[in-house]
Design a protein around this motif. Structure first.
Motif: not given
Length: 387
Positions: A233-248, A272-280
């Protein structure tokens, strides 16, 4: 304040040796561990508390790694606690923008610890005196300076930066309606307007209708498990939507508007089956563009392309055959190919994979993946192999 629980916490803090013995006997004796501690002269209530802590620490390693063995947990607190890599990454984003942060609804103090380790001055607040005592104990255990107070999140003055993790559970279980969070999400969002840089952690099932105008909505997955959403929120908002994935151990990000729609086409060589974060996050179209892929039904988040492109944002299979989704016909086709080990995935068909597996009566040495889905408006079964 629950004086019984607080006194037991203080007793555990004062006796690290008991903590170690409890972990040892729990590992060695299992269900007989309480008897072993009582025979060693430990009072029943204290023995139970020590063994509960040892059990929680064992489960907490999945979220906190080795640091779990120094921290203090309650069962509800551990369930809601942020995984350490996620909290650490979020703290780095705060530390790049502010020097002081107010941590509302701090719970056991996971976020507060990450903020402090990132160099922020932390004021942490929780409505529960017992929970606040655990947060203090954890700050002490980690040797970090965190000011933990008991108070109402909605009445707490905010620093230049603020974070909140409202309780999403009650005595009746998990609350899926954000209006039933404690405090309610709409009231919390209004209060957070008082901070220049703010974020609020939410359950991953949060509806897009709860995203305020101008906010960034981020969904986070860890090793393909979608663990949370976060509104910036506020100045913290950089983009509208983001999917962040941690792998290995490595973070990957996909961003976009969440409003785009992927092109619709036919089944292609690769699925291709997108990661759930991408879908949500509603970023399937952005991923499709990166993969030069398309959907086969605008409402189903499987993507298809003729080129295999490696991506952290989706799993890929090679489509071997496309069949009608008729169980009797599938049974014969799978038997002809000697497929006895079958992973069944479905999206958009409403079938029960377990029930379908019983109908198929699989036999044979071969292994495959069967994807039940819709191609256009027709139900189909895609026999797939490793890409």
């Amino acid at each position: 304040m629950d004086l019984v629980h607080t006194s037991l916490l203080e007793a555990l803090k004062a006796d690290p040796g008991l903590q170690d013995r409890a972990a040892e006997v729990l590992e060695r004796d299992g269900d007989r561990a309480p008897l072993a501690l009582r025979k060693a002269g430990v009072e029943p209530d204290l023995a139970a508390a020590a063994l509960t802590l040892a059990d929680l620490r064992r489960h907490a390693r999945a979220k906190f790694g080795d640091r779990a063995d120094r921290l203090y947990f309650t069962r509800p607190g551990l369930e809601q606690a942020t995984r350490w890599p996620v909290a650490e990454r979020r703290a780095a984003r705060f530390a790049a923008a502010a020097g002081r942060v107010t941590d509302l609804c701090c719970g056991l103090g996971t976020e507060a610890l990450a903020f402090a380790e990132a160099g922020l001055a932390v004021e942490a607040v929780d409505m529960s005196a017992e929970t606040a005592a655990y947060a203090r104990a954890n700050a002490e255990a980690m040797g970090l300076a965190v000011d933990v107070q008991v108070g109402d999140a909605l009445r707490t003055p905010l620093a230049d930066a603020a974070f909140a993790d409202p309780a999403r559970r009650s005595g009746a279980g998990r609350n899926f309606n954000p209006a039933d969070y404690s405090p309610p999400l709409d009231e919390l969002l209004e209060h957070l307007r008082g901070a220049r840089f703010a974020a609020v952690k939410l359950g991953p099932g949060i509806g897009h209708e709860w995203i305020p105008e101008g906010a960034e909505a981020e969904w986070v997955s860890v090793e393909r498990d979608v663990v949370e959403a976060c509104l910036w929120l506020g100045e913290a908002a950089q983009v509208e939507r983001r999917a962040s994935l941690l792998k290995a151990g490595e973070w990957h990000e996909l961003t976009g508007t969440g409003e785009e729609r992927a092109e619709v086409g036919e089944v292609a060589t690769y699925l291709y089956e997108p990661d759930g974060a991408v879908i949500r996050a509603g970023l399937v179209a952005e991923l499709a563009q990166d993969l030069n892929a398309h959907t086969a039904n605008e409402h189903i988040a499987y993507l298809y392309g003729d080129e295999l492109i490696e991506t952290p944002f989706a799993r890929a299979w090679k489509v071997e055959e496309v069949w009608p989704l008729h169980p009797r016909r599938l049974k014969a086709l799978l038997a002809d190919r000697g497929i006895g080990r079958l992973t069944i995935k479905q999206r958009g068909t409403g079938i029960d994979p377990a029930a379908l597996r019983k109908q198929l009566k699989l036999k044979g040495p071969e292994e495959a993946t069967l994807v039940a889905t819709r191609i256009g408006e027709s139900h189909a079964a895609l026999l797939c192999g490793e890409a």
